[in-house]
Design a protein around this motif. Structure first.
Motif, PDB file in Angstrom:
ATOM      1  N   ILE A 162       0.811  -1.219   0.000  1.00  0.00           N
ATOM      2  CA  ILE A 162       0.000   0.000   0.000  1.00  0.00           C
ATOM      3  C   ILE A 162       0.848   1.275   0.000  1.00  0.00           C
ATOM      4  O   ILE A 162       0.314   2.374  -0.236  1.00  0.00           O
ATOM      5  CB  ILE A 162      -0.961   0.050   1.220  1.00  0.00           C
ATOM      6  N   ALA A 163       2.139   1.138   0.240  1.00  0.00           N
ATOM      7  CA  ALA A 163       3.004   2.320   0.371  1.00  0.00           C
ATOM      8  C   ALA A 163       2.886   3.302  -0.797  1.00  0.00           C
ATOM      9  O   ALA A 163       2.775   4.511  -0.575  1.00  0.00           O
ATOM     10  CB  ALA A 163       4.454   1.885   0.581  1.00  0.00           C
ATOM     11  N   PRO A 164       2.900   2.842  -2.060  1.00  0.00           N
ATOM     12  CA  PRO A 164       2.810   3.810  -3.170  1.00  0.00           C
ATOM     13  C   PRO A 164       1.510   4.605  -3.164  1.00  0.00           C
ATOM     14  O   PRO A 164       1.509   5.795  -3.496  1.00  0.00           O
ATOM     15  CB  PRO A 164       2.908   2.928  -4.421  1.00  0.00           C
ATOM     16  N   PHE A 165       0.422   3.956  -2.781  1.00  0.00           N
ATOM     17  CA  PHE A 165      -0.869   4.661  -2.756  1.00  0.00           C
ATOM     18  C   PHE A 165      -0.897   5.705  -1.641  1.00  0.00           C
ATOM     19  O   PHE A 165      -1.402   6.817  -1.821  1.00  0.00           O
ATOM     20  CB  PHE A 165      -2.008   3.659  -2.574  1.00  0.00           C
ATOM     21  N   VAL A 166      -0.336   5.347  -0.511  1.00  0.00           N
ATOM     22  CA  VAL A 166      -0.283   6.274   0.624  1.00  0.00           C
ATOM     23  C   VAL A 166       0.598   7.473   0.275  1.00  0.00           C
ATOM     24  O   VAL A 166       0.219   8.632   0.473  1.00  0.00           O
ATOM     25  CB  VAL A 166       0.243   5.559   1.881  1.00  0.00           C
ATOM     26  N   ARG A 167       1.781   7.210  -0.274  1.00  0.00           N
ATOM     27  CA  ARG A 167       2.722   8.300  -0.598  1.00  0.00           C
ATOM     28  C   ARG A 167       2.161   9.234  -1.663  1.00  0.00           C
ATOM     29  O   ARG A 167       2.524  10.407  -1.718  1.00  0.00           O
ATOM     30  CB  ARG A 167       4.053   7.713  -1.069  1.00  0.00           C
ATOM     31  N   SER A 168       1.262   8.725  -2.490  1.00  0.00           N
ATOM     32  CA  SER A 168       0.692   9.571  -3.549  1.00  0.00           C
ATOM     33  C   SER A 168      -0.141  10.716  -2.982  1.00  0.00           C
ATOM     34  O   SER A 168      -0.470  11.659  -3.706  1.00  0.00           O
ATOM     35  CB  SER A 168      -0.178   8.722  -4.492  1.00  0.00           C
ATOM     36  N   THR A 169      -0.481  10.642  -1.687  1.00  0.00           N
ATOM     37  CA  THR A 169      -1.286  11.696  -1.057  1.00  0.00           C
ATOM     38  C   THR A 169      -0.432  12.713  -0.303  1.00  0.00           C
ATOM     39  O   THR A 169      -0.952  13.721   0.164  1.00  0.00           O
ATOM     40  CB  THR A 169      -2.290  11.089  -0.054  1.00  0.00           C
ATOM     41  N   PHE A 170       0.863  12.450  -0.182  1.00  0.00           N
ATOM     42  CA  PHE A 170       1.732  13.305   0.647  1.00  0.00           C
ATOM     43  C   PHE A 170       1.927  14.685   0.018  1.00  0.00           C
ATOM     44  O   PHE A 170       2.044  14.824  -1.194  1.00  0.00           O
ATOM     45  CB  PHE A 170       3.111  12.655   0.827  1.00  0.00           C
ATOM     46  N   THR A 171       1.987  15.689   0.882  1.00  0.00           N
ATOM     47  CA  THR A 171       2.417  17.025   0.489  1.00  0.00           C
ATOM     48  C   THR A 171       3.748  17.312   1.175  1.00  0.00           C
ATOM     49  O   THR A 171       4.257  16.479   1.951  1.00  0.00           O
ATOM     50  CB  THR A 171       1.386  18.089   0.914  1.00  0.00           C
ATOM     51  N   GLU A 172       4.300  18.495   0.903  1.00  0.00           N
ATOM     52  CA  GLU A 172       5.583  18.848   1.518  1.00  0.00           C
ATOM     53  C   GLU A 172       5.490  18.990   3.032  1.00  0.00           C
ATOM     54  O   GLU A 172       6.509  18.991   3.718  1.00  0.00           O
ATOM     55  CB  GLU A 172       6.119  20.146   0.901  1.00  0.00           C
ATOM     56  N   LYS A 173       4.267  19.064   3.562  1.00  0.00           N
ATOM     57  CA  LYS A 173       4.106  19.207   5.009  1.00  0.00           C
ATOM     58  C   LYS A 173       4.203  17.878   5.760  1.00  0.00           C
ATOM     59  O   LYS A 173       4.320  17.856   6.982  1.00  0.00           O
ATOM     60  CB  LYS A 173       2.779  19.889   5.328  1.00  0.00           C
ATOM     61  N   VAL A 174       4.145  16.771   5.036  1.00  0.00           N
ATOM     62  CA  VAL A 174       4.295  15.460   5.668  1.00  0.00           C
ATOM     63  C   VAL A 174       5.786  15.197   5.870  1.00  0.00           C
ATOM     64  O   VAL A 174       6.551  15.162   4.910  1.00  0.00           O
ATOM     65  CB  VAL A 174       3.664  14.350   4.806  1.00  0.00           C
ATOM     66  N   LEU A 175       6.199  15.020   7.121  1.00  0.00           N
ATOM     67  CA  LEU A 175       7.627  14.941   7.446  1.00  0.00           C
ATOM     68  C   LEU A 175       8.119  13.524   7.687  1.00  0.00           C
ATOM     69  O   LEU A 175       9.323  13.316   7.884  1.00  0.00           O
ATOM     70  CB  LEU A 175       7.911  15.807   8.681  1.00  0.00           C
ATOM     71  N   THR A 176       7.227  12.557   7.700  1.00  0.00           N
ATOM     72  CA  THR A 176       7.626  11.170   7.934  1.00  0.00           C
ATOM     73  C   THR A 176       7.093  10.273   6.836  1.00  0.00           C
ATOM     74  O   THR A 176       6.105  10.594   6.184  1.00  0.00           O
ATOM     75  CB  THR A 176       7.095  10.662   9.286  1.00  0.00           C
ATOM     76  N   ASP A 177       7.743   9.135   6.652  1.00  0.00           N
ATOM     77  CA  ASP A 177       7.299   8.166   5.663  1.00  0.00           C
ATOM     78  C   ASP A 177       6.368   7.160   6.329  1.00  0.00           C
ATOM     79  O   ASP A 177       6.207   7.140   7.552  1.00  0.00           O
ATOM     80  CB  ASP A 177       8.507   7.468   5.042  1.00  0.00           C
ATOM     81  N   ILE A 178       5.778   6.293   5.532  1.00  0.00           N
ATOM     82  CA  ILE A 178       4.908   5.263   6.045  1.00  0.00           C
ATOM     83  C   ILE A 178       5.691   4.282   6.913  1.00  0.00           C
ATOM     84  O   ILE A 178       6.862   4.009   6.653  1.00  0.00           O
ATOM     85  CB  ILE A 178       4.225   4.515   4.865  1.00  0.00           C
ATOM     86  N   GLY A 179       5.061   3.799   7.970  1.00  0.00           N
ATOM     87  CA  GLY A 179       5.668   2.774   8.803  1.00  0.00           C
ATOM     88  C   GLY A 179       6.224   3.250  10.134  1.00  0.00           C
ATOM     89  O   GLY A 179       6.690   2.438  10.937  1.00  0.00           O
ATOM     90  N   GLY A 180       6.199   4.547  10.391  1.00  0.00           N
ATOM     91  CA  GLY A 180       6.706   5.044  11.660  1.00  0.00           C
ATOM     92  C   GLY A 180       5.713   4.821  12.798  1.00  0.00           C
ATOM     93  O   GLY A 180       4.568   4.424  12.594  1.00  0.00           O
ATOM     94  N   PHE A 181       6.180   5.110  14.017  1.00  0.00           N
ATOM     95  CA  PHE A 181       5.283   4.977  15.168  1.00  0.00           C
ATOM     96  C   PHE A 181       4.210   6.061  15.167  1.00  0.00           C
ATOM     97  O   PHE A 181       3.068   5.831  15.526  1.00  0.00           O
ATOM     98  CB  PHE A 181       6.082   5.036  16.481  1.00  0.00           C
ATOM     99  N   GLY A 182       4.618   7.242  14.785  1.00  0.00           N
ATOM    100  CA  GLY A 182       3.688   8.366  14.705  1.00  0.00           C
ATOM    101  C   GLY A 182       3.974   9.156  13.443  1.00  0.00           C
ATOM    102  O   GLY A 182       5.071   9.100  12.890  1.00  0.00           O
ATOM    103  N   ALA A 183       2.975   9.878  12.974  1.00  0.00           N
ATOM    104  CA  ALA A 183       3.136  10.685  11.769  1.00  0.00           C
ATOM    105  C   ALA A 183       3.467  12.115  12.153  1.00  0.00           C
ATOM    106  O   ALA A 183       2.833  12.694  13.038  1.00  0.00           O
ATOM    107  CB  ALA A 183       1.861  10.642  10.936  1.00  0.00           C
ATOM    108  N   LEU A 184       4.470  12.692  11.503  1.00  0.00           N
ATOM    109  CA  LEU A 184       4.865  14.077  11.756  1.00  0.00           C
ATOM    110  C   LEU A 184       4.346  14.960  10.621  1.00  0.00           C
ATOM    111  O   LEU A 184       4.481  14.634   9.443  1.00  0.00           O
ATOM    112  CB  LEU A 184       6.386  14.196  11.846  1.00  0.00           C
ATOM    113  N   TYR A 185       3.772  16.089  11.014  1.00  0.00           N
ATOM    114  CA  TYR A 185       3.176  17.002  10.042  1.00  0.00           C
ATOM    115  C   TYR A 185       3.560  18.422  10.417  1.00  0.00           C
ATOM    116  O   TYR A 185       3.439  18.824  11.576  1.00  0.00           O
ATOM    117  CB  TYR A 185       1.651  16.837  10.047  1.00  0.00           C
TER     118      TYR A 185
END
Length: 344
Positions: free
Chosen positions: A22-45
């Motif tokens: 699912i990683a490619p589909f998730v990354r397709s929604t990222f903007t420059e404000k998303v600071l972490t990649d998929i799979g981390g403990f928490g998402a940084l924005y």
């Protein structure tokens, strides 16, 4: 004899493969404000909003109800995620908030990688429509609690609005016009009644064709909920002063409209001012359902209501037509009546 987590019904290896898929589909929604990649403990924005004087975060969480059962019965899982996003973001844009990011939670009896991937594809598509980022989620196997082929989905959205631009209905007044934006169908509310009536009591198959439907019953019921982000922000960016917004979800007209009305006001809605979708006529006819019950359970063809001053109504409708969005003048605000909502 040893026992493993997989023996207990949870396949960690399959979970890791699922994340990679699912990683490619998730990354397709990222903007420059998303600071972490998929799979981390928490998402940084990135929480800096320099264009705003007093940024206010607006959050919402929801699911898609028993519409899930229709998706499961049809073995079509690539649109139900759009519904999950829509139910959350449509709630937060009501306050004028621009959606920032979304997180999902999927529980299932057993992880079916292909099925779950289709669900996440739908979530990612919903996020792209809503102009927000899918920054994280959780997919949990629940052996012994859920059947192997069963699943449930919920979501959580966060948006931001400048404090001085919050839309909350407080300035709604007598004479204001209500513009209705059409729904695609039932959206994600009222499916327990739909299933009870059409599938259980009447015994219709989802492949059933009705003369007044362009698709079969299942395809009609499964149409994704409309996401109204583009429409609302097109109006706002073109100077339309929106006094109030109503997302028509569970509770229909009678329960949702009063949530934003000042105590001194009521509304009068003309039910003949816009085209009623055939699926609602079928439901009412097949169940001999009283009109008020229909308008309290379903969106009846209107997914979002926009309250504007009378002198802005024509301009607002013209702006919506620019982006190929049908819009209808469906009612007006009146002085307080014995009922907050009057459908005529």
């Amino acid at each position: 004899m040893s026992i493993s987590y997989k023996d207990a019904g949870v396949d960690v290896h399959a979970g890791n493969l699922f994340v990679k898929k699912i990683a490619p589909f998730v990354r397709s929604t990222f903007t420059e404000k998303v600071l972490t990649d998929i799979g981390g403990f928490g998402a940084l924005y990135d929480g800096s909003f320099k264009e705003m004087e007093e940024p206010v975060l607006v959050s919402g969480t929801d699911g898609v109800g028993t519409k899930l059962k229709i998706a499961q019965m049809m073995n079509k899982h690539d649109t139900i995620g759009i519904d999950a996003v829509a139910m959350c973001v449509n709630d937060i844009i009501v306050n004028g908030a621009k959606p920032l990011f979304f997180l999902d939670y999927i529980s299932c009896g057993k992880l079916d990688i292909d099925k779950m991937t289709d669900i996440v594809k739908g979530i990612a598509e919903g996020c792209r429509q809503a102009k927000c980022s899918l920054v994280g989620g959780e997919t949990a196997e629940h052996p012994g609690i859920m059947k192997e082929d069963d699943y449930d989905i919920a979501g959580f959205a966060v948006g931001v609005v400048d404090k001085k631009k919050i839309i909350d209905g407080r300035n709604i007044s007598h004479g204001d016009i209500i513009i209705g934006l059409p729904s695609s169908g039932i959206h994600s509310n009222g499916f327990s009644l739909v299933r009870k009536l059409l599938l259980e009591k009447k015994g219709y198959a989802l492949t059933q064709k009705f003369s007044d439907l362009s698709e079969n019953l299942g395809e009609t019921l499964l149409k994704p909920t409309v996401i109204y982000v583009d429409q609302i922000f097109h109006l706002l960016s073109n100077g339309i002063d929106i006094k109030g917004l109503v997302h028509i979800t569970g509770g229909g007209f009678y329960e949702n409209i009063p949530r934003i009305l000042p105590d001194t006001t009521s509304v009068k809605i003309d039910k003949n001012s816009y085209p009623l979708l055939p699926i609602f006529k079928i439901i009412q006819r097949e169940g001999n359902i009283e009109e008020r019950e229909m308008y309290t359970t379903f969106n009846m063809g209107i997914g979002m209501m926009i309250f504007v001053a009378r002198d802005l109504a024509s301009k607002a409708i013209s702006l919506l037509k620019e982006i190929n969005c049908p819009a209808y003048t469906i009612g007006e605000v009146i002085n307080r009546d014995s009922e907050k909502v009057i459908v005529i």
